[in-house]
Design an enzyme around this catalytic site. Structure first.
Site, PDB file in Angstrom:
ATOM      1  N   MET A   1      19.403  13.630  91.304  1.00  0.00           N
ATOM      2  CA  MET A   1      20.472  14.220  90.495  1.00  0.00           C
ATOM      3  C   MET A   1      19.925  14.544  89.103  1.00  0.00           C
ATOM      4  O   MET A   1      20.700  14.730  88.159  1.00  0.00           O
ATOM      5  CB  MET A   1      21.669  13.268  90.404  1.00  0.00           C
ATOM      6  CG  MET A   1      22.291  12.998  91.773  1.00  0.00           C
ATOM      7  SD  MET A   1      24.043  12.571  91.705  1.00  0.00           S
ATOM      8  CE  MET A   1      24.015  11.122  90.706  1.00  0.00           C
TER       9      MET A   1
ATOM     10  N   HIS B   1      13.318   9.983  85.039  1.00  0.00           N
ATOM     11  CA  HIS B   1      12.615   8.909  84.331  1.00  0.00           C
ATOM     12  C   HIS B   1      11.407   8.546  85.186  1.00  0.00           C
ATOM     13  O   HIS B   1      11.178   9.174  86.247  1.00  0.00           O
ATOM     14  CB  HIS B   1      13.548   7.714  84.088  1.00  0.00           C
ATOM     15  CG  HIS B   1      14.283   7.273  85.316  1.00  0.00           C
ATOM     16  ND1 HIS B   1      13.651   6.714  86.407  1.00  0.00           N
ATOM     17  CD2 HIS B   1      15.607   7.340  85.646  1.00  0.00           C
ATOM     18  CE1 HIS B   1      14.546   6.422  87.336  1.00  0.00           C
ATOM     19  NE2 HIS B   1      15.738   6.818  86.916  1.00  0.00           N
TER      20      HIS B   1
ATOM     21  N   HIS C   1      11.771   8.382  89.004  1.00  0.00           N
ATOM     22  CA  HIS C   1      11.760   9.647  89.762  1.00  0.00           C
ATOM     23  C   HIS C   1      10.318  10.167  89.915  1.00  0.00           C
ATOM     24  O   HIS C   1       9.939  10.661  90.969  1.00  0.00           O
ATOM     25  CB  HIS C   1      12.554  10.728  89.027  1.00  0.00           C
ATOM     26  CG  HIS C   1      14.021  10.478  88.960  1.00  0.00           C
ATOM     27  ND1 HIS C   1      14.664  10.138  87.797  1.00  0.00           N
ATOM     28  CD2 HIS C   1      14.979  10.535  89.920  1.00  0.00           C
ATOM     29  CE1 HIS C   1      15.958   9.995  88.041  1.00  0.00           C
ATOM     30  NE2 HIS C   1      16.179  10.231  89.314  1.00  0.00           N
TER      31      HIS C   1
ATOM     32  N   GLN D   1      30.057  12.447  95.227  1.00  0.00           N
ATOM     33  CA  GLN D   1      29.780  11.009  95.237  1.00  0.00           C
ATOM     34  C   GLN D   1      30.322  10.275  94.011  1.00  0.00           C
ATOM     35  O   GLN D   1      30.055   9.094  93.833  1.00  0.00           O
ATOM     36  CB  GLN D   1      28.285  10.744  95.429  1.00  0.00           C
ATOM     37  CG  GLN D   1      27.395  11.140  94.271  1.00  0.00           C
ATOM     38  CD  GLN D   1      25.915  11.048  94.654  1.00  0.00           C
ATOM     39  OE1 GLN D   1      25.414  11.828  95.452  1.00  0.00           O
ATOM     40  NE2 GLN D   1      25.204  10.077  94.094  1.00  0.00           N
TER      41      GLN D   1
ATOM     42  N   GLY E   1      14.389   5.877  96.310  1.00  0.00           N
ATOM     43  CA  GLY E   1      14.080   4.654  95.566  1.00  0.00           C
ATOM     44  C   GLY E   1      14.957   3.502  96.039  1.00  0.00           C
ATOM     45  O   GLY E   1      16.168   3.661  96.234  1.00  0.00           O
TER      46      GLY E   1
ATOM     47  N   LYS F   1      15.991   1.128  94.382  1.00  0.00           N
ATOM     48  CA  LYS F   1      16.985   0.733  93.358  1.00  0.00           C
ATOM     49  C   LYS F   1      18.399   0.871  93.945  1.00  0.00           C
ATOM     50  O   LYS F   1      19.252   0.029  93.710  1.00  0.00           O
ATOM     51  CB  LYS F   1      16.784   1.627  92.128  1.00  0.00           C
ATOM     52  CG  LYS F   1      17.982   1.809  91.232  1.00  0.00           C
ATOM     53  CD  LYS F   1      18.020   0.770  90.159  1.00  0.00           C
ATOM     54  CE  LYS F   1      18.992   1.029  89.039  1.00  0.00           C
ATOM     55  NZ  LYS F   1      20.325   1.404  89.441  1.00  0.00           N
TER      56      LYS F   1
ATOM     57  N   GLN G   1      22.272   2.864  99.450  1.00  0.00           N
ATOM     58  CA  GLN G   1      22.072   4.293  99.730  1.00  0.00           C
ATOM     59  C   GLN G   1      20.909   4.463 100.729  1.00  0.00           C
ATOM     60  O   GLN G   1      20.989   5.277 101.652  1.00  0.00           O
ATOM     61  CB  GLN G   1      21.783   5.036  98.433  1.00  0.00           C
ATOM     62  CG  GLN G   1      21.301   6.458  98.635  1.00  0.00           C
ATOM     63  CD  GLN G   1      21.267   7.238  97.338  1.00  0.00           C
ATOM     64  OE1 GLN G   1      22.291   7.666  96.852  1.00  0.00           O
ATOM     65  NE2 GLN G   1      20.089   7.449  96.774  1.00  0.00           N
TER      66      GLN G   1
ATOM     67  N   VAL H   1      11.126   1.044  89.899  1.00  0.00           N
ATOM     68  CA  VAL H   1      10.259   1.054  88.715  1.00  0.00           C
ATOM     69  C   VAL H   1      11.081   0.450  87.569  1.00  0.00           C
ATOM     70  O   VAL H   1      12.267   0.767  87.400  1.00  0.00           O
ATOM     71  CB  VAL H   1       9.800   2.490  88.388  1.00  0.00           C
ATOM     72  CG1 VAL H   1       8.966   2.521  87.111  1.00  0.00           C
ATOM     73  CG2 VAL H   1       9.000   3.061  89.560  1.00  0.00           C
TER      74      VAL H   1
ATOM     75  N   SER I   1      18.942   6.681  85.362  1.00  0.00           N
ATOM     76  CA  SER I   1      19.351   7.754  84.450  1.00  0.00           C
ATOM     77  C   SER I   1      20.494   7.274  83.560  1.00  0.00           C
ATOM     78  O   SER I   1      20.645   7.717  82.430  1.00  0.00           O
ATOM     79  CB  SER I   1      19.792   8.981  85.239  1.00  0.00           C
ATOM     80  OG  SER I   1      18.740   9.382  86.081  1.00  0.00           O
TER      81      SER I   1
HETATM   82  O1  PAF Z   1      20.107   8.930  94.384  1.00  0.00           O
HETATM   83  C1  PAF Z   1      20.540  10.043  93.991  1.00  0.00           C
HETATM   84  O2  PAF Z   1      20.078  10.588  93.006  1.00  0.00           O
HETATM   85  C2  PAF Z   1      21.687  10.693  94.759  1.00  0.00           C
HETATM   86  O3  PAF Z   1      22.565   9.741  95.249  1.00  0.00           O
HETATM   87  C3  PAF Z   1      21.205  11.647  95.873  1.00  0.00           C
HETATM   88  C4  PAF Z   1      20.416  10.896  96.953  1.00  0.00           C
HETATM   89  C5  PAF Z   1      20.336  12.735  95.285  1.00  0.00           C
HETATM   90  C6  PAF Z   1      22.392  12.308  96.557  1.00  0.00           C
HETATM   91  O4  PAF Z   1      23.138  13.060  95.657  1.00  0.00           O
END
Ligand code: PAF
Length: 277
Positions: free
Chosen positions: A26, A30, A33, A57, A142, A144, A148, A171, A181
């Site tokens: 998204m 940092h 990512h 989401q 990740g 973190k 998910q 990280v 973020s």
């Molecule tokens: O982890 C994220 O940044 C979001 O949940 C994702 C996997 C890009 C889905 O929008």
């Protein structure tokens, strides 16, 4: 580096490469990512990042409008990290009328699923759309966001998607605070207090290793430590990372998950019970 803004452009790019490692994001990049992007390069020489703040989401009282957006900076960081293509879809095209939803059942329940009831349906829906558009051979996430990862793993398994998933450890900042973020919302003083969450997880992991189990005594003391730092705990528990079910006896795969609020900011973290010293 190529930047695509339409599904047709992204599909055209995918047709031109034999393999693709995708890092769905998204934005507001940092070091966490960038680590995902670097690891993606080990799976394929062709690395694509998707950059989309997914409205599906976020709950109605969450930070969708204020979520940090810094596309120009993100694009130059992605280029430096060796990314070949960035897909920046428009909400109009990728969400469309929002008519189709994807629900992953039991792993979406409990923990984040209880606090954010629509969250994982929004994640699964957009991730499946990205997978369908870009047909990656590999996708990197990740740890973190442990739940998910569990949701995406189940989605890929149950829909027989030919995608190899790579999950990367969190990280951290030098204080131990998990990079996120949303850390941009924290003052320097808050960052210090926020690191209590990982300190408590590390303490609790040591207790769980010593006992061979997750005990109610460790649970109570962990909650007290989080509260003593001025955080409001949502949960702390020992789980199987792929079913997201609580466990009592700890094994090599057990992880401790925790979430707490610091003012308006929600902090989320998890660590393995073993190898977390
Ligand atoms: O982890 C994220 O940044 C979001 O949940 C994702 C996997 C890009 C889905 O929008």
């Amino acid at each position: 580096m190529k930047v695509f803004r339409t599904v047709a452009e992204a599909r055209g790019y995918r047709a031109s490469v034999p393999s693709l490692a995708l890092v769905p994001t998204m934005g507001a990049f940092h070091e966490g990512h960038l680590a995902l992007m670097r690891v993606a390069r080990e799976s394929s020489p062709h690395v694509a990042v998707s950059l989309f703040v997914n409205p599906l989401q976020f709950g109605p009282s969450e930070d969708f409008t204020s979520y940090p957006r810094q596309e120009e900076r993100d694009l130059s960081l992605a280029e430096e990290a060796g990314v070949e293509a960035v897909f920046v879809p428009s909400g109009d095209e990728i969400v469309g009328e929002g008519e189709t939803e994807v629900r992953v059942l039991s792993v979406s329940q409990g923990y984040e699923g209880d606090v954010r009831p629509i969250h994982f349906t929004g994640v699964a829906t957009i991730v499946l759309k990205l997978f369908s558009i870009l047909a990656p051979t590999h996708a990197v996430f990740g740890l973190k966001d442990l739940q998910q990862c569990a949701v995406v793993r189940r989605l890929v398994k149950d829909l027989f998607l030919p995608i190899e998933l790579v999950f990367l450890e969190t990280v951290r900042e030098p204080s131990g605070l998990a990079m996120s973020s949303r850390n941009a919302y924290l003052s320097d003083q808050d960052r210090e207090r926020a690191s209590t969450l990982v300190e408590t997880l590390r303490w609790a992991a040591a207790e769980a290793r010593r006992e061979g189990a997750w005990t109610s005594q460790t649970y109570k003391e962990a909650l007290m430590k989080i509260e003593a730092a001025g955080l409001v705990p949502d949960y702390i528990d020992a789980v199987d990372p792929w079913t997201m079910r609580p466990v009592q006896r700890v094994s090599d795969s057990t992880r401790l998950v925790a979430a707490a609020r610091l003012g308006a900011v929600r902090l989320l973290d998890n660590i393995p019970v073993r190898n977390s010293a």
